[in-house]
Design a protein around this motif. Structure first.
Motif, short mmCIF file in Angstrom:
data_model
loop_
_atom_site.label_atom_id
_atom_site.label_comp_id
_atom_site.label_asym_id
_atom_site.label_seq_id
_atom_site.Cartn_x
_atom_site.Cartn_y
_atom_site.Cartn_z
N THR A 138 75.25 46.86 -3.88
CA THR A 138 74.73 46.03 -4.51
C THR A 138 74.39 44.74 -3.71
OG1 THR A 138 76.77 45.07 -5.23
CG2 THR A 138 76.01 46.29 -6.86
N SER B 127 65.25 53.09 -9.18
CA SER B 127 66.78 53.22 -8.87
C SER B 127 66.82 54.52 -8.24
CB SER B 127 67.27 53.65 -10.56
OG SER B 127 66.62 54.58 -10.92
N ILE C 231 71.96 51.43 -10.23
CA ILE C 231 71.84 50.54 -11.57
C ILE C 231 71.58 49.31 -11.43
CG2 ILE C 231 73.40 49.98 -13.65
CD1 ILE C 231 74.99 52.77 -12.99
N ILE C 232 72.27 48.60 -10.51
CA ILE C 232 71.87 46.96 -10.27
C ILE C 232 70.52 46.93 -10.19
CG2 ILE C 232 72.17 45.11 -8.77
CD1 ILE C 232 74.26 45.46 -10.84
N LEU D 138 68.34 47.44 -13.06
CA LEU D 138 68.35 46.39 -14.16
C LEU D 138 67.57 45.17 -13.51
CD1 LEU D 138 72.13 46.19 -15.02
CD2 LEU D 138 70.18 46.77 -16.55
N LEU E 248 69.58 47.82 -23.29
CA LEU E 248 70.34 47.69 -22.27
C LEU E 248 71.06 48.96 -22.12
CD1 LEU E 248 71.62 45.67 -20.09
CD2 LEU E 248 73.56 45.37 -21.50
N ILE F 185 70.43 51.14 -18.53
CA ILE F 185 71.59 51.58 -17.46
C ILE F 185 71.68 52.97 -17.23
CG2 ILE F 185 74.02 51.39 -17.27
CD1 ILE F 185 73.97 48.57 -18.65
N ALA G 232 68.82 54.42 -15.37
CA ALA G 232 68.97 54.07 -13.88
C ALA G 232 69.93 54.82 -13.35
CB ALA G 232 69.38 52.67 -13.50
N ALA G 233 71.04 55.15 -13.85
CA ALA G 233 72.37 56.08 -13.52
C ALA G 233 71.72 57.44 -13.29
CB ALA G 233 73.29 56.11 -14.54
#
Length: 255
Positions: free
Chosen positions: A16, A74, A113-114, A117, A142, A146, A149-150
């Motif tokens: 991150t 991502s 994920i960060i 987002l 949200l 998430i 992205a994952a």
């Protein structure tokens, strides 16, 4: 257990921190790219199209553009980070450490994920300059961001595991992700397509992710929202399990 926790947190902080440290590379380019999409497809072409499914065209495509940026960024974040770790040789240090394969996957997953987002926030902010966005289901929005992205962070990780040279990590984004994203209903509703192409589109997993996002924001979807959410969850567990098994076997790393 304590070692696993400390190691996982350390890897999460590293990944991150990397995203935030080079924000000029991770956040600015997608912001510029999406601004061009909004200007060209939304402002110029959108005026000629008018409404789509009862919504102004700009408002209709905004959730899809946000999701498109989440998918590409991502994916790119994890495939680049893990592949660099491979070619620089320090991925072996992780594999011989007390960290489990699950912890390693979670660490790289967190970075993707960060970034997803963060990019979604930037693109949403840009979208507000072109159209109004009234999010109908905030928690679902949200969750979808998430989980999407994952999913693509895990896809990037798997790509990086098999990649042997830089060309190998460029193939999937160019020849798989880009076509599936553009054919996933970002700029149109699949109900406009002939029946054969509508049926074919339903085999595109990105269609379900884009429509999940669109439903959570403006309340409409081309597919059942329950099926769409289940598809996202299914692909997450499938790719997570695959990534863990590949790391455990050392495929693409220990050969």
């Amino acid at each position: 257990m304590k070692i696993q926790l400390i190691g996982t947190i350390s890897l999460v902080r590293k990944e991150t921190g990397r995203v935030l440290r080079i924000w000029v590379q991770t956040l600015i380019p997608p912001g510029i790219t999406m601004s061009l999409y909004f200007i060209i497809f939304g402002t110029l072409i959108g005026k000629r199209i008018g409404e789509m499914e009862g919504f102004p065209y700009m408002e209709y495509i905004a959730p899809g553009l946000v999701m498109m940026s989440v998918i590409t960024n991502s994916y790119g974040n994890v495939v680049g980070s893990f592949f660099n770790a491979k070619i620089q040789g320090h991925i072996e240090e992780l594999l011989v450490s007390p960290l489990s394969e699950v912890s390693i996957v979670i660490g790289y997953l967190a970075g993707g994920i960060i970034r997803g987002l963060a990019v979604a926030t930037v693109v949403t902010f840009i979208a507000l300059f072109f159209t109004q966005i009234n999010i109908k289901y905030p928690f679902m929005t949200l969750f979808v961001i998430i989980m999407t992205a994952a999913v693509f962070s895990l896809a990037g990780l798997i790509n990086a595991i098999f990649a042997k040279k830089f060309d190998d990590i460029a193939v999937i984004p160019s020849f798989v992700l880009a076509p599936l994203t553009y054919l996933g209903g970002v700029f149109y509703t699949v109900s406009l397509l002939p029946e054969f192409w509508q049926t074919l589109s339903r085999f595109n997993p990105i269609l379900y992710m884009i429509n999940s996002m669109r439903y959570s924001v403006i309340g409409i979807s081309d597919v059942s929202i329950q099926v769409a959410l289940l598809m996202i969850i299914f692909f997450f567990f499938l790719l997570f399990t695959t990534a863990v098994i590949l790391l455990r076997k050392g495929i693409g790393i220990r050969q």
